[in-house]
Design an enzyme around this catalytic site. Structure first.
Site, short mmCIF file in Angstrom:
data_model
loop_
_atom_site.label_atom_id
_atom_site.label_comp_id
_atom_site.label_asym_id
_atom_site.label_seq_id
_atom_site.Cartn_x
_atom_site.Cartn_y
_atom_site.Cartn_z
N ASP A 391 0.76 -1.21 0.08
CA ASP A 391 -0.13 -0.15 0.19
C ASP A 391 0.79 1.37 -0.19
OD1 ASP A 391 -2.40 1.52 -0.03
OD2 ASP A 391 -3.03 0.91 1.98
N GLU A 394 2.56 7.17 -1.97
CA GLU A 394 2.26 8.52 -2.58
C GLU A 394 2.58 9.75 -1.65
OE1 GLU A 394 -0.14 6.37 -1.55
OE2 GLU A 394 -1.05 5.71 -3.06
N ASP A 458 -8.64 3.15 -3.61
CA ASP A 458 -9.76 3.20 -2.27
C ASP A 458 -11.02 3.86 -2.88
OD1 ASP A 458 -7.97 2.16 -0.94
OD2 ASP A 458 -7.42 3.76 0.21
#
Length: 667
Positions: A391, A394, A458
């Site tokens: 995950d 960013e 998401d």
């Protein structure tokens, strides 16, 4: 292929493979330079980026010498930029002191369409819009006209907009059958709002545009996939059934047993909470210390072995940050593996929403190796994990200090690639490339060479235009065009905030979409207790079971597509125009070709019982569920639950497999 400059009375043009891609003259100069004054703010991965450029200077006057152009603001002035062709690349550098902004203007033609931009969520056809290239959270809602987006904007700039994405890439493909890739990692903008010029803005003193040309779009995609790097074939286990996502501690295994007893085809159990839970106002988060948490899973090694005896893999979760209250943070700090503050030698801490984390500094090769071996290798692969969600990536702030001394503004977009490299290195160290599967949402140019599987991030648990179920189709198609062969999504969506919760309708439709994706994986979401799950009712479970069996039955075809991706670089999920190059199909983003032989038109509107389906020209298409043949054209097709509009070529060598899908769903 080689770029060439050709002189014109009023300037020059740049050509590649017979295509004019740049035209420069005094009225429309190809290059403008400026001095920038950036303003970057971040709140938990959400960015506002502004600039107050000065000395904005078009460079209309040219002195051409072969394939080099010296560009100046006025006759007799010293040149402020040098533009030259080198092989298949167009390069530019500023020559005036302090000029750190470059604006390119490439030629656009009437009726031209463009695609790419990395993994875009809102628009497949980029024509007429502007796309900043900066990896970030994608936003919640992503539509300024909606209440949810406005509320999220008020809470940490988190609403987003149509161009926000975890995985941007400064690459575009043109319907003129060429592609352009900016090799820089700097903040940039692809601007297609001008009907005469494709504008590219780069926040750097020099830049390289690399060009590709082919006889068709498939050829472009194939060529670029070689340039960026192709993914290995997906392993049989990952495509042979659903990966069930549960984060319910030890109870996850009892729930999985009930799902199996209902007849589901299950390839893996994904428990992202294997490392523990941290409850926050956002929902049920994870404890970011990447090791088994016995308080949550009392005897996980034995449970993993029990699953393996049933040919079911266990998957977990990891990201590149370490919570300050976990022991691995202290270990990383002692070992010098964390990025530092600019004003001291203290670790830089990032607020992830009610807890702080250190940033593992992947610009330090020793730190990348430490994370790959000590965390992923020892704590995950050696422990028995067959895959994981890798995950984030960013969030790299622009005001920290990195080991290699690089500017964080240039390192920010590169960070997901380094994160993918760390994961891939760990997998390779155990000889499990092509066997262990990690999946990422963050990306940038070059991530293709390391990351074996994307996931779309998401999404909100709804049907909204810019953040709902439909966006995962656009994500797969856009990312596939720039070299990412495999994509999938959270079945059921993820983000549930401000009373926005899953409906049975949404869950049923997302199961159908998951069945016709290369990997089918469910997710309980950020607020599991507020949302229905695949096993919340007999009806939902029965539907999940049926779709998991359809997914498993398609495994031989997906194996064929995966092998094809390795050989050609073509993605598994493809825009219709990849094989049917018709302008009417250039913007179709709510249905896709599943390989060349199957067409999937998922239901992505609430409470719909039918939908319009476009069947491209050629031979008839056969409806999977009824066996009825449809002529090419647009049709309104019934779509009861369990029968999403799916068609196949009757002459496909997989026709018998496709025809058997209805029986597979019933078994």
């Amino acid at each position: 292929m080689t770029l060439t400059f050709e002189s014109r009375d009023d300037g020059f043009v740049c050509m590649i493979d017979g295509r004019e891609i740049l035209r420069h003259n005094a009225q429309m100069p190809a290059v403008t330079v400026a001095r920038g004054a950036p303003d970057v703010q971040m709140v938990r991965g959400n960015f506002t980026i502004g600039d107050a450029p000065s000395d904005i200077t078009p460079l209309p006057f040219v002195a051409l010498n072969g394939n080099t152009a010296w560009l100046s603001a006025a006759v007799g002035d010293a040149p402020l930029a040098r533009l030259w062709a080198e092989g298949d690349s167009l390069r530019v550098e500023t020559l005036g002191e302090g000029f750190d902004r470059i604006r390119f203007a490439l030629l656009a033609q009437p009726g031209e369409h463009v695609w790419g931009g990395g993994e875009q969520m809102s628009y497949l056809d980029l024509s007429g819009r502007r796309f900043p290239i900066w990896t970030s959270e994608p936003g919640v809602g992503r539509d300024k006209s909606t209440r949810l987006t406005r509320l999220m904007d008020e809470q940490g700039m988190a609403g987003g907009d149509y161009w926000w994405t975890n995985y941007p890439q400064p690459t575009f493909l043109s319907s003129r059958l060429y592609a352009c890739h900016l090799t820089s990692t700097a903040y940039s903008v692809l601007d297609f709002t001008d009907a005469e010029r494709h504008r590219i803005e780069i926040w750097e003193e020099s830049a390289e545009l690399r060009f590709f040309a082919a006889s068709d779009i498939a050829g472009l995609v194939s060529d670029m996939s070689l340039f960026f790097g192709r993914q290995p074939a997906l392993p049989d286990w990952a495509i042979g059934g659903a990966i069930v996502g549960l984060k319910d501690g030890d109870n996850s295994f009892a729930r999985l047993d009930r799902i199996l007893a209902s007849g589901a085809a299950v390839a893996g159990l994904w428990c992202e909470d294997w490392i523990g839970i941290r409850q926050t106002s956002f929902g049920r988060r994870l404890f970011w210390n990447w090791a088994w948490q016995p308080a949550r899973y009392r005897d996980l090694p034995t449970d993993i072995a029990t699953l393996a005896a049933k040919d079911i893999r266990f998957l977990g979760y990891v990201n590149p940050y370490l919570a300050v209250d976990g022991p691995q943070y202290a270990e990383a700090r002692t070992g010098g593996h964390l990025a530092l503050r600019q004003d001291s030698d203290e670790p830089y801490l990032v607020d992830f929403g009610e807890f702080d984390c250190g940033v593992v500094d992947f610009t330090n090769p020793d730190s990348l190796d430490w994370f790959a071996e000590r965390i992923i290798g020892q704590e995950m692969l050696d422990f028995g994990l067959s895959g994981w969600m890798a995950d984030f990536g960013e969030y790299l702030p622009t005001d920290l200090r990195l080991h290699d001394g690089s500017d964080p503004m240039l390192a920010h977009n590169r960070w997901p690639v380094l994160w993918a490299e760390a994961n891939a290195k760990a997998v390779a160290s155990r000889g499990k490339t092509g066997e262990a599967v990690f999946f990422m949402r963050a990306g940038f140019s070059g991530v293709q060479a390391h990351c074996p599987l994307l996931w779309a991030g998401d999404q909100s648990v709804d049907f909204t235009r810019h953040d709902g179920i439909n966006t995962v189709i656009t994500a797969a198609l856009s990312a596939g065009l720039v070299g990412n062969a495999y994509s999938h999504s959270d079945v059921g969506g993820y983000t549930s905030l401000h009373g926005n919760v899953r409906t049975p309708d949404l869950m049923l439709r997302w199961c159908e979409l998951g069945a016709f994706s290369p990997v089918m994986r469910s997710h309980e979401g950020n607020r599991p207790d507020d949302n229905i799950q695949i096993d919340s009712s007999p009806e939902l479970l029965a539907h999940f079971v049926a779709m998991s069996r359809v997914h498993a039955a398609l495994a031989p075809y997906v194996r064929h597509l995966s092998d094809e991706a390795v050989a050609t670089g073509l993605p598994v999920q493809r825009p219709l125009f990849l094989h049917h190059f018709e302008e009417a199909l250039f913007a179709v983003q709510d249905q896709y070709l599943y390989g060349a032989d199957m067409l999937v038109a998922p239901v992505v509107e609430a409470d719909a019982v039918s939908r319009q389906v476009i069947l491209p020209d050629g031979t008839p298409w056969r409806h999977v569920w009824t066996g009825k043949d449809y002529a090419p054209g647009t049709h309104k097709v019934a779509a009861p639950y369990g029968q999403p509009p799916v068609f196949y070529r009757p002459d496909s060598r997989f026709a018998a497999l496709f025809a058997a899908l209805p029986e597979a769903a019933k078994a």
